[in-house]
Design an enzyme around this catalytic site. Structure first.
Site, PDB file in Angstrom:
ATOM      1  N   SER A  16      42.223  52.742  36.603  1.00  0.00           N
ATOM      2  CA  SER A  16      42.827  53.082  35.307  1.00  0.00           C
ATOM      3  C   SER A  16      41.936  52.666  34.134  1.00  0.00           C
ATOM      4  O   SER A  16      41.660  53.463  33.231  1.00  0.00           O
ATOM      5  CB  SER A  16      44.179  52.376  35.169  1.00  0.00           C
ATOM      6  OG  SER A  16      44.993  52.659  36.285  1.00  0.00           O
ATOM      7  N   GLU A  36      32.353  53.633  42.346  1.00  0.00           N
ATOM      8  CA  GLU A  36      33.660  53.421  42.978  1.00  0.00           C
ATOM      9  C   GLU A  36      33.448  53.258  44.477  1.00  0.00           C
ATOM     10  O   GLU A  36      32.852  54.116  45.117  1.00  0.00           O
ATOM     11  CB  GLU A  36      34.596  54.593  42.676  1.00  0.00           C
ATOM     12  CG  GLU A  36      35.911  54.569  43.437  1.00  0.00           C
ATOM     13  CD  GLU A  36      36.695  53.264  43.297  1.00  0.00           C
ATOM     14  OE1 GLU A  36      36.947  52.842  42.154  1.00  0.00           O
ATOM     15  OE2 GLU A  36      37.029  52.650  44.336  1.00  0.00           O
ATOM     16  N   THR A  43      43.780  51.860  41.988  1.00  0.00           N
ATOM     17  CA  THR A  43      45.017  51.414  42.627  1.00  0.00           C
ATOM     18  C   THR A  43      46.213  52.268  42.224  1.00  0.00           C
ATOM     19  O   THR A  43      46.984  52.720  43.066  1.00  0.00           O
ATOM     20  CB  THR A  43      45.287  49.941  42.250  1.00  0.00           C
ATOM     21  OG1 THR A  43      44.152  49.175  42.643  1.00  0.00           O
ATOM     22  CG2 THR A  43      46.521  49.408  42.936  1.00  0.00           C
ATOM     23  N   LYS A  52      53.892  55.015  45.138  1.00  0.00           N
ATOM     24  CA  LYS A  52      55.106  54.173  45.165  1.00  0.00           C
ATOM     25  C   LYS A  52      56.290  54.939  44.582  1.00  0.00           C
ATOM     26  O   LYS A  52      57.361  55.007  45.183  1.00  0.00           O
ATOM     27  CB  LYS A  52      54.827  52.888  44.374  1.00  0.00           C
ATOM     28  CG  LYS A  52      55.912  51.879  44.272  1.00  0.00           C
ATOM     29  CD  LYS A  52      56.781  51.964  43.044  1.00  0.00           C
ATOM     30  CE  LYS A  52      56.157  52.060  41.711  1.00  0.00           C
ATOM     31  NZ  LYS A  52      55.827  50.820  41.042  1.00  0.00           N
ATOM     32  N   TYR A 100      40.895  63.405  38.693  1.00  0.00           N
ATOM     33  CA  TYR A 100      40.175  62.277  38.097  1.00  0.00           C
ATOM     34  C   TYR A 100      38.663  62.475  38.197  1.00  0.00           C
ATOM     35  O   TYR A 100      37.914  62.190  37.252  1.00  0.00           O
ATOM     36  CB  TYR A 100      40.597  60.958  38.765  1.00  0.00           C
ATOM     37  CG  TYR A 100      41.777  60.325  38.071  1.00  0.00           C
ATOM     38  CD1 TYR A 100      43.056  60.862  38.215  1.00  0.00           C
ATOM     39  CD2 TYR A 100      41.623  59.230  37.238  1.00  0.00           C
ATOM     40  CE1 TYR A 100      44.133  60.318  37.557  1.00  0.00           C
ATOM     41  CE2 TYR A 100      42.699  58.676  36.580  1.00  0.00           C
ATOM     42  CZ  TYR A 100      43.955  59.219  36.743  1.00  0.00           C
ATOM     43  OH  TYR A 100      45.026  58.674  36.082  1.00  0.00           O
ATOM     44  N   ALA A 116      29.320  48.434  44.059  1.00  0.00           N
ATOM     45  CA  ALA A 116      28.259  48.006  43.141  1.00  0.00           C
ATOM     46  C   ALA A 116      28.356  46.510  42.916  1.00  0.00           C
ATOM     47  O   ALA A 116      29.454  45.956  42.832  1.00  0.00           O
ATOM     48  CB  ALA A 116      28.400  48.741  41.811  1.00  0.00           C
ATOM     49  N   ILE A 182      56.654  44.482  43.077  1.00  0.00           N
ATOM     50  CA  ILE A 182      56.211  45.325  44.199  1.00  0.00           C
ATOM     51  C   ILE A 182      57.077  45.048  45.435  1.00  0.00           C
ATOM     52  O   ILE A 182      57.511  45.974  46.126  1.00  0.00           O
ATOM     53  CB  ILE A 182      54.708  45.105  44.484  1.00  0.00           C
ATOM     54  CG1 ILE A 182      53.880  45.593  43.287  1.00  0.00           C
ATOM     55  CG2 ILE A 182      54.270  45.828  45.760  1.00  0.00           C
ATOM     56  CD1 ILE A 182      52.384  45.315  43.382  1.00  0.00           C
ATOM     57  N   GLU A 185      60.523  46.622  44.851  1.00  0.00           N
ATOM     58  CA  GLU A 185      60.481  48.087  44.920  1.00  0.00           C
ATOM     59  C   GLU A 185      60.365  48.563  46.367  1.00  0.00           C
ATOM     60  O   GLU A 185      61.047  49.490  46.788  1.00  0.00           O
ATOM     61  CB  GLU A 185      59.299  48.615  44.098  1.00  0.00           C
ATOM     62  CG  GLU A 185      59.510  48.436  42.608  1.00  0.00           C
ATOM     63  CD  GLU A 185      58.291  48.793  41.754  1.00  0.00           C
ATOM     64  OE1 GLU A 185      58.466  49.019  40.556  1.00  0.00           O
ATOM     65  OE2 GLU A 185      57.162  48.834  42.281  1.00  0.00           O
ATOM     66  N   THR A 314      49.142  49.427  34.616  1.00  0.00           N
ATOM     67  CA  THR A 314      48.233  50.531  34.316  1.00  0.00           C
ATOM     68  C   THR A 314      48.067  50.822  32.819  1.00  0.00           C
ATOM     69  O   THR A 314      46.933  50.942  32.345  1.00  0.00           O
ATOM     70  CB  THR A 314      48.711  51.788  35.077  1.00  0.00           C
ATOM     71  OG1 THR A 314      48.358  51.578  36.434  1.00  0.00           O
ATOM     72  CG2 THR A 314      48.054  53.047  34.579  1.00  0.00           C
TER      73      THR A 314
HETATM   74  P1  FAD Z   1      42.254  49.430  39.651  1.00  0.00           P
HETATM   75  O1  FAD Z   1      43.093  50.588  39.322  1.00  0.00           O
HETATM   76  O2  FAD Z   1      42.662  48.573  40.790  1.00  0.00           O
HETATM   77  O3  FAD Z   1      40.788  49.993  39.890  1.00  0.00           O
HETATM   78  C1  FAD Z   1      39.755  49.175  40.348  1.00  0.00           C
HETATM   79  C2  FAD Z   1      38.818  50.034  41.176  1.00  0.00           C
HETATM   80  O4  FAD Z   1      37.611  49.323  41.385  1.00  0.00           O
HETATM   81  C3  FAD Z   1      39.352  50.344  42.559  1.00  0.00           C
HETATM   82  O5  FAD Z   1      39.359  51.750  42.749  1.00  0.00           O
HETATM   83  C4  FAD Z   1      38.407  49.647  43.515  1.00  0.00           C
HETATM   84  O6  FAD Z   1      38.199  50.375  44.717  1.00  0.00           O
HETATM   85  C5  FAD Z   1      37.134  49.601  42.682  1.00  0.00           C
HETATM   86  N1  FAD Z   1      36.207  48.519  43.025  1.00  0.00           N
HETATM   87  C6  FAD Z   1      36.482  47.214  43.210  1.00  0.00           C
HETATM   88  N2  FAD Z   1      35.340  46.515  43.414  1.00  0.00           N
HETATM   89  C7  FAD Z   1      34.331  47.410  43.362  1.00  0.00           C
HETATM   90  C8  FAD Z   1      32.918  47.307  43.480  1.00  0.00           C
HETATM   91  N3  FAD Z   1      32.323  46.130  43.651  1.00  0.00           N
HETATM   92  N4  FAD Z   1      32.169  48.439  43.388  1.00  0.00           N
HETATM   93  C9  FAD Z   1      32.757  49.646  43.190  1.00  0.00           C
HETATM   94  N5  FAD Z   1      34.084  49.798  43.057  1.00  0.00           N
HETATM   95  C10 FAD Z   1      34.865  48.695  43.126  1.00  0.00           C
HETATM   96  N6  FAD Z   1      51.388  49.446  37.238  1.00  0.00           N
HETATM   97  C11 FAD Z   1      52.234  50.081  36.396  1.00  0.00           C
HETATM   98  O7  FAD Z   1      51.977  50.124  35.192  1.00  0.00           O
HETATM   99  N7  FAD Z   1      53.366  50.706  36.862  1.00  0.00           N
HETATM  100  C12 FAD Z   1      53.696  50.706  38.177  1.00  0.00           C
HETATM  101  O8  FAD Z   1      54.723  51.275  38.567  1.00  0.00           O
HETATM  102  C13 FAD Z   1      52.818  50.053  39.089  1.00  0.00           C
HETATM  103  N8  FAD Z   1      53.082  50.052  40.409  1.00  0.00           N
HETATM  104  C14 FAD Z   1      52.211  49.455  41.272  1.00  0.00           C
HETATM  105  C15 FAD Z   1      52.511  49.470  42.623  1.00  0.00           C
HETATM  106  C16 FAD Z   1      51.658  48.871  43.529  1.00  0.00           C
HETATM  107  C17 FAD Z   1      51.990  48.917  45.003  1.00  0.00           C
HETATM  108  C18 FAD Z   1      50.471  48.232  43.064  1.00  0.00           C
HETATM  109  C19 FAD Z   1      49.524  47.583  44.037  1.00  0.00           C
HETATM  110  C20 FAD Z   1      50.164  48.212  41.716  1.00  0.00           C
HETATM  111  C21 FAD Z   1      51.030  48.817  40.805  1.00  0.00           C
HETATM  112  N9  FAD Z   1      50.781  48.803  39.425  1.00  0.00           N
HETATM  113  C22 FAD Z   1      51.654  49.419  38.564  1.00  0.00           C
HETATM  114  C23 FAD Z   1      49.611  48.088  38.865  1.00  0.00           C
HETATM  115  C24 FAD Z   1      48.474  49.038  38.554  1.00  0.00           C
HETATM  116  O9  FAD Z   1      48.162  49.790  39.698  1.00  0.00           O
HETATM  117  C25 FAD Z   1      47.267  48.254  38.078  1.00  0.00           C
HETATM  118  O10 FAD Z   1      47.645  47.423  37.003  1.00  0.00           O
HETATM  119  C26 FAD Z   1      46.133  49.154  37.615  1.00  0.00           C
HETATM  120  O11 FAD Z   1      45.738  50.023  38.641  1.00  0.00           O
HETATM  121  C27 FAD Z   1      44.949  48.302  37.155  1.00  0.00           C
HETATM  122  O12 FAD Z   1      43.868  49.125  36.813  1.00  0.00           O
HETATM  123  P2  FAD Z   1      42.381  48.576  36.894  1.00  0.00           P
HETATM  124  O13 FAD Z   1      41.529  49.620  36.281  1.00  0.00           O
HETATM  125  O14 FAD Z   1      42.314  47.207  36.355  1.00  0.00           O
HETATM  126  O15 FAD Z   1      42.071  48.444  38.444  1.00  0.00           O
END
Ligand code: FAD
Length: 464
Positions: A16, A36, A43, A52, A100, A116, A182, A185, A314
């Site tokens: 996100s 990625e 996530t 979910k 995406y 990375a 989580i 839910e 998110t």
């Molecule tokens: P992420 O979306 O986790 O993205 C990080 C990305 O980095 C991943 O794709 C990972 O593969 C990649 N990555 C990691 N390390 C490396 C590396 N070294 N090199 C390359 N790629 C890498 N939030 C809500 O607002 N509403 C909801 O209803 C909700 N439901 C959820 C339900 C579940 C089961 C879970 C687990 C989470 C939920 N969330 C929800 C939380 C939400 O998914 C996260 O807050 C959000 O995705 C965070 O975004 P981000 O960009 O920080 O990380």
């Protein structure tokens, strides 16, 4: 921006926060690449919010079929195919993943399908390609990962939400461990899909940090729906016997089950990236320390989203990604305000909440300065279904200024409602302004603008 580097911005993690930051930075003219290691979308799209919520919809049909009878329908024999749900869910996630990828490419962002890690403050090593690329600015947007307590013998037999989205089959009994949103839910999902579900939490009440009335109300409603809720308890060890798992609890009792899903928290994905070696400071739990503009202790390295453990949602990761790109690539400094965040829990029944809980308000302003309005009622739909499900709403008000400090809801559509109420609370609406708003009839939400009676604790009432 300098051509001395391959890119102006290299983003690690296409979730996100990373996707939003990449696209906005590219729109401001930056040369951007993103790596990625799993699937673009992160996530939320791949194994979080989206699948979910699809599962929540799937699980609600069992009650809908029952409720239909009260409205004159005769529902024939029903059956459920987990395999079909998984296949349809996977198709939808593939579609979103494609969108995406296209959005990034159409914005001019180069995608590397690789893990990375950092070699130095300007050099990223692409593990899958075994080569380095350089960038002026680096953004860490690697999110978080589910936590399983290594101290529990047999923990390797337990799953997390990651695997719950891909179970080969749906066993007749399952245990969900945890008390956060989580866990709650997924307990509702499994229960609705016909799995005998135990929700196990080591503390007294689920959903720490939520308003007490929501915590109590949801525990009661989940039990009414058949979830076997066990608090103040925990699993001491897990043993596998064929397809059956045997969970031994701290008191020595055992439960035989088909799966054990741990939802006991998530840890920031910050280790093994080479961050500490460069001087990027991490908190005790591994969260990257950042300033209000998402800058780490190394000036050209920034971090957004769950890896910073500010608020793991998110919309917050997206805002932080956008604010970072505006600040760094558009000379438009933005610090994300984390103080008022409307949010939903897609439990059954659903919760919606924004602003201060009653407890937080009383702590901040003192008992005498907080007014509470609340109501609990049987929703109109269930007057004909015979279902004893309660809807609950509560306003927490600053008695001095009349400002609404918090709104807390439980019941169908609470997530949708709280998004709209969140606008009023974010912009400081008063209780009087809520009351001046014309009600929409007949809805449950009309209660929010018709609450007249201040609530008093039972002891105070008795003294009146
Ligand atoms: P992420 O979306 O986790 O993205 C990080 C990305 O980095 C991943 O794709 C990972 O593969 C990649 N990555 C990691 N390390 C490396 C590396 N070294 N090199 C390359 N790629 C890498 N939030 C809500 O607002 N509403 C909801 O209803 C909700 N439901 C959820 C339900 C579940 C089961 C879970 C687990 C989470 C939920 N969330 C929800 C939380 C939400 O998914 C996260 O807050 C959000 O995705 C965070 O975004 P981000 O960009 O920080 O990380």
């Amino acid at each position: 921006m300098t051509k001395a580097y391959d890119y102006d911005l290299f983003v690690i993690g296409a979730g996100s926060g990373g996707v939003r930051a990449s696209r906005i930075a590219a729109a401001h003219g930056a040369r951007v690449a993103v790596a990625e290691e799993y699937r673009v979308g992160g996530t939320c799209v791949i194994r979080g919010c989206v699948p979910k919520k699809l599962f929540v919809y799937a699980s609600q049909f069992s009650e809908e079929f029952e409720d239909a009878e009260g409205y004159g329908w005769t529902v024939g024999e029903t059956s459920f195919s987990w395999a079909k749900l998984l296949a349809n869910k996977d198709r939808e996630i593939d579609r979103l993943n494609g969108i995406y990828i296209r959005n990034l490419e159409n914005s001019g962002v180069k995608i590397f399908q690789s893990r990375a890690v950092l070699k130095d403050a300007h050099t990223v090593h692409l593990v899958a390609e075994d080569r380095d690329v350089t960038a002026d600015k680096i953004l860490i947007a690697t999110g978080g990962t589910p936590f399983k307590p290594a101290s529990v013998p047999g923990i390797e037999h337990a799953i997390t939400s990651n695997e719950a989205f891909h179970l080969d089959e749906l066993p007749s009994h399952g245990i969900v461990v945890g008390g956060g949103y989580i866990a709650v839910e997924f307990a509702g999902i499994f229960n609705g899909l016909g799995v005998e579900t135990t929700l196990m939490y080591r503390r007294e009440k689920i959903l720490r940090n939520f308003d007490e009335d929501l915590r109590d109300g949801l525990m009661e409603e989940m039990q009414k729906k058949g979830v076997d809720l066990r608090v103040n308890t925990d699993i001491a060890s897990i043993e596998r016997k064929g397809k059956t798992l045997i969970a031994t609890l701290r008191d020595g009792s055992t439960i035989e089950t088909g799966f054990i899903m741990y939802a006991t928290g998530r840890v920031p994905n910050s280790h093994g990236l080479g961050l500490e070696e460069l001087g990027v400071k991490l908190k005790k739990n591994g969260a990257i320390e950042v300033d209000p503009f998402s800058q780490t202790h190394v000036p050209n390295i920034y971090a957004v989203g769950d890896v910073t453990d500010r608020v793991a949602l998110t919309p917050i990761a997206i805002r932080e990604g956008q604010a970072f790109a505006e600040t760094v690539f558009n000379n438009n400094p933005i610090a994300v305000d984390h103080s008022i965040i409307p949010t939903a829990v897609f439990s059954q029944p659903e919760l919606g909440t924004v602003g201060l809980s009653e407890h937080e308000a009383r702590e901040k302003f003192g008992d005498a300065n907080v007014d509470v309005y609340k109501t609990s009622f049987r929703p109109m739909k269930h007057t004909m279904t015979g279902r004893h499900e309660k809807t609950f709403m509560k306003l927490v008000v600053d008695a001095k200024t009349d400002k609404v400090l918090g709104v807390h809801m439980m019941g169908s559509g609470s997530g949708e409602t709280i998004q709209t109420v969140g606008i009023a609370v974010t912009f400081g609406a008063t209780k009087k302004q809520f009351d001046q708003t014309v009600a929409v009839h007949p809805t449950a939400a009309e209660e929010l603008v018709t609450l007249k009676q201040k609530w008093a604790p039972p002891a105070a009432k008795a003294a009146d």
